[in-house]
Scaffold this motif. Structure first.
Motif, mmCIF file in Angstrom:
data_model
loop_
_atom_site.group_PDB
_atom_site.id
_atom_site.type_symbol
_atom_site.label_atom_id
_atom_site.label_comp_id
_atom_site.label_asym_id
_atom_site.label_seq_id
_atom_site.Cartn_x
_atom_site.Cartn_y
_atom_site.Cartn_z
ATOM 1 N N ARG A 126 27.110 -8.256 -28.758
ATOM 2 C CA ARG A 126 28.517 -8.087 -29.482
ATOM 3 C C ARG A 126 29.393 -7.966 -28.413
ATOM 4 N N ALA A 127 29.299 -7.537 -27.057
ATOM 5 C CA ALA A 127 30.334 -7.552 -26.096
ATOM 6 C C ALA A 127 30.871 -8.983 -25.838
ATOM 7 N N GLN A 128 29.802 -10.008 -25.912
ATOM 8 C CA GLN A 128 30.173 -11.303 -25.579
ATOM 9 C C GLN A 128 31.057 -11.796 -26.855
ATOM 10 N N TRP A 129 30.650 -11.525 -27.835
ATOM 11 C CA TRP A 129 31.126 -12.259 -29.245
ATOM 12 C C TRP A 129 32.602 -11.574 -29.369
ATOM 13 N N ASP A 130 32.842 -10.383 -29.054
ATOM 14 C CA ASP A 130 34.063 -9.806 -28.766
ATOM 15 C C ASP A 130 35.190 -10.313 -28.019
ATOM 16 N N ASP A 131 34.611 -10.664 -26.894
ATOM 17 C CA ASP A 131 35.257 -11.452 -25.904
ATOM 18 C C ASP A 131 35.541 -12.657 -26.290
ATOM 19 N N LEU A 132 34.585 -13.547 -27.115
ATOM 20 C CA LEU A 132 35.096 -14.781 -27.361
ATOM 21 C C LEU A 132 36.132 -14.586 -28.519
ATOM 22 N N HIS A 133 36.149 -13.768 -29.282
ATOM 23 C CA HIS A 133 36.952 -13.799 -30.423
ATOM 24 C C HIS A 133 38.405 -13.525 -29.750
ATOM 25 N N ARG A 134 38.603 -12.504 -28.613
ATOM 26 C CA ARG A 134 39.848 -12.440 -28.016
ATOM 27 C C ARG A 134 40.335 -13.520 -27.450
ATOM 28 N N ARG A 135 39.351 -14.351 -26.803
ATOM 29 C CA ARG A 135 39.765 -15.567 -26.113
ATOM 30 C C ARG A 135 40.372 -16.532 -27.142
ATOM 31 N N GLY A 136 39.666 -16.650 -28.347
ATOM 32 C CA GLY A 136 39.958 -17.602 -29.351
ATOM 33 C C GLY A 136 41.570 -17.191 -29.703
ATOM 34 N N GLU A 137 41.669 -15.879 -30.012
ATOM 35 C CA GLU A 137 43.110 -15.607 -30.365
ATOM 36 C C GLU A 137 44.075 -15.816 -29.374
ATOM 37 N N ASP A 138 43.839 -15.672 -28.012
ATOM 38 C CA ASP A 138 44.816 -16.158 -26.990
ATOM 39 C C ASP A 138 44.960 -17.324 -27.028
ATOM 40 N N LEU A 154 54.945 -30.671 -33.590
ATOM 41 C CA LEU A 154 53.934 -31.066 -34.631
ATOM 42 C C LEU A 154 53.928 -29.931 -35.905
ATOM 43 N N LYS A 155 54.113 -30.747 -37.198
ATOM 44 C CA LYS A 155 53.812 -29.878 -38.282
ATOM 45 C C LYS A 155 52.795 -29.557 -38.791
ATOM 46 N N VAL A 156 52.024 -28.567 -37.901
ATOM 47 C CA VAL A 156 50.691 -28.042 -38.237
ATOM 48 C C VAL A 156 50.585 -26.529 -38.055
ATOM 49 N N LYS A 157 49.856 -26.045 -38.941
ATOM 50 C CA LYS A 157 49.426 -24.502 -38.743
ATOM 51 C C LYS A 157 48.262 -24.308 -38.288
ATOM 52 N N LEU A 158 47.986 -23.541 -37.225
ATOM 53 C CA LEU A 158 46.978 -23.260 -36.491
ATOM 54 C C LEU A 158 46.378 -22.009 -37.023
ATOM 55 N N VAL A 159 44.944 -21.954 -37.813
ATOM 56 C CA VAL A 159 44.762 -20.841 -38.519
ATOM 57 C C VAL A 159 43.660 -20.080 -37.485
ATOM 58 N N ALA A 160 42.889 -20.746 -37.082
ATOM 59 C CA ALA A 160 41.809 -19.837 -36.080
ATOM 60 C C ALA A 160 41.188 -20.754 -35.285
ATOM 61 N N VAL A 161 40.845 -20.125 -33.858
ATOM 62 C CA VAL A 161 40.076 -20.747 -32.927
ATOM 63 C C VAL A 161 38.772 -19.903 -32.838
ATOM 64 N N GLU A 162 37.771 -20.415 -32.994
ATOM 65 C CA GLU A 162 36.307 -19.771 -33.088
ATOM 66 C C GLU A 162 35.362 -20.487 -32.160
ATOM 67 N N PHE A 163 34.694 -19.857 -31.304
ATOM 68 C CA PHE A 163 33.367 -20.208 -30.264
ATOM 69 C C PHE A 163 32.334 -19.650 -30.996
ATOM 70 N N THR A 164 31.362 -20.620 -30.696
ATOM 71 C CA THR A 164 29.834 -20.223 -31.102
ATOM 72 C C THR A 164 29.545 -19.102 -30.037
ATOM 73 N N LEU A 165 28.389 -18.634 -30.158
ATOM 74 C CA LEU A 165 28.142 -17.336 -28.968
ATOM 75 C C LEU A 165 27.696 -17.936 -27.741
ATOM 76 N N ASP A 166 27.308 -19.188 -27.876
ATOM 77 C CA ASP A 166 26.970 -19.853 -26.250
ATOM 78 C C ASP A 166 27.896 -20.508 -25.910
ATOM 79 N N GLU A 167 29.115 -20.611 -26.723
ATOM 80 C CA GLU A 167 30.508 -21.179 -25.989
ATOM 81 C C GLU A 167 30.084 -22.747 -25.721
#
Length: 277
Positions: free
Chosen positions: A67-79, A93-106
């Motif tokens: 859970r701690a690693q998942w939360d850290d990856l979520h924060r990294r994805g937001e950054d 670039l005419k693009v809207k970036l909606v989300a950046v998501e990591f898998t748990l093993d990165e």
């Protein structure tokens, strides 16, 4: 083995996963999905597997470290998302970036984006590789998927259906609004995504059943009580009544049972709506 329905963070859609343990509702688990290992939450009771079904797998209950690693990856994805947005603006670039998501093993990072036209993403991929060694996947999404992932409030004041409970995006047509006697105002019929409201489909079948017992709009009818004949001007499906304009004046809220058709019957109503263009 049992089947558990699990839900990921950015979508209400339930995914069936095989598990050796019947975890209780609300348990956070590590699952092996299409993209790789991810953390999800159990959202339903365990059921028996279908031999013909295709399932992912629950690997284990999520540990505090998971859970701690998942939360850290979520924060990294937001950054990283905000960094890529800044770089996209620099490159015009005419693009809207909606989300950046990591898998748990990165091992994989998925960048969900929307764009009205084809764009060159090579520069953004280079920026992304400076911050992670994960394999990069850019996934184009539509307006409804975008609203689902971001989450917004609908005109009803509640969370939009696509991010709350919808499991699939069924076709929605303007015919549904007509059958429900709604004003054909695009601003009132469109959701936060700019498409027709998903909720128009919820009661459409019931409206079709109610409309089957009413004369069509503009049909010529006669009122058995007064003998007045005229044209149907408005339908009230929920009340089972119609408004009729006659030579003697308008009749409001006339029950369909008190009307008889004046002339040939109108053609049958189409059984299914046209899909949205």
């Amino acid at each position: 083995m049992v089947v558990l329905p699990v839900r990921f963070e950015r979508s209400p859609r339930l995914h069936a996963m095989l598990s050796e343990v019947p975890y209780s509702v609300g348990t956070r688990v590590v699952v092996q999905g299409k993209r790789g290992p991810e953390v999800a939450t159990v959202r339903g009771e365990a059921t028996d597997p279908d031999p013909r079904g295709r399932y992912g797998a629950v690997l284990r209950e999520a540990s505090p470290e998971d859970r701690a690693q998942w939360d850290d990856l979520h924060r990294r994805g937001e950054d990283i998302k905000w960094l890529l947005r800044a770089r996209a603006r620099e490159r015009a670039l005419k693009v809207k970036l909606v989300a950046v998501e990591f898998t748990l093993d990165e091992s994989l990072v998925t960048v969900s984006y929307s764009a009205d036209e084809r764009i060159e993403l090579g520069g953004l991929i280079g920026e992304l590789r400076e911050h992670t060694r994960a394999r990069v996947n850019f996934a184009a999404i539509g307006p409804r998927e975008q609203a689902q992932m971001i989450g917004t409030l609908g005109a009803c004041g509640r969370e939009n259906c696509s991010s709350n409970h919808l499991q699939d995006f069924a076709p929605v047509s303007i015919r549904m609004a007509r059958d429900q006697q709604l004003p054909l105002n695009p601003e009132k019929l469109s959701g936060p995504c700019g498409r027709l409201l998903c909720c128009l489909q919820f009661e459409h079948t019931q409206y079709l059943e109610l409309l089957a017992d009413l004369p069509r709009k503009n049909a010529k009818v006669c009122h058995e009580g007064s003998g007045a004949c005229g044209k149907v001007t408005k339908l009230h499906p929920l009340a089972g009544t119609v408004d009729v304009q006659t030579d003697q004046g308008p009749l409001y809220g006339v029950p369909a049972s008190e009307l008889r058709r004046d002339g040939p019957a109108a053609p049958a109503r189409a059984p299914a709506p046209d899909p949205e263009a």
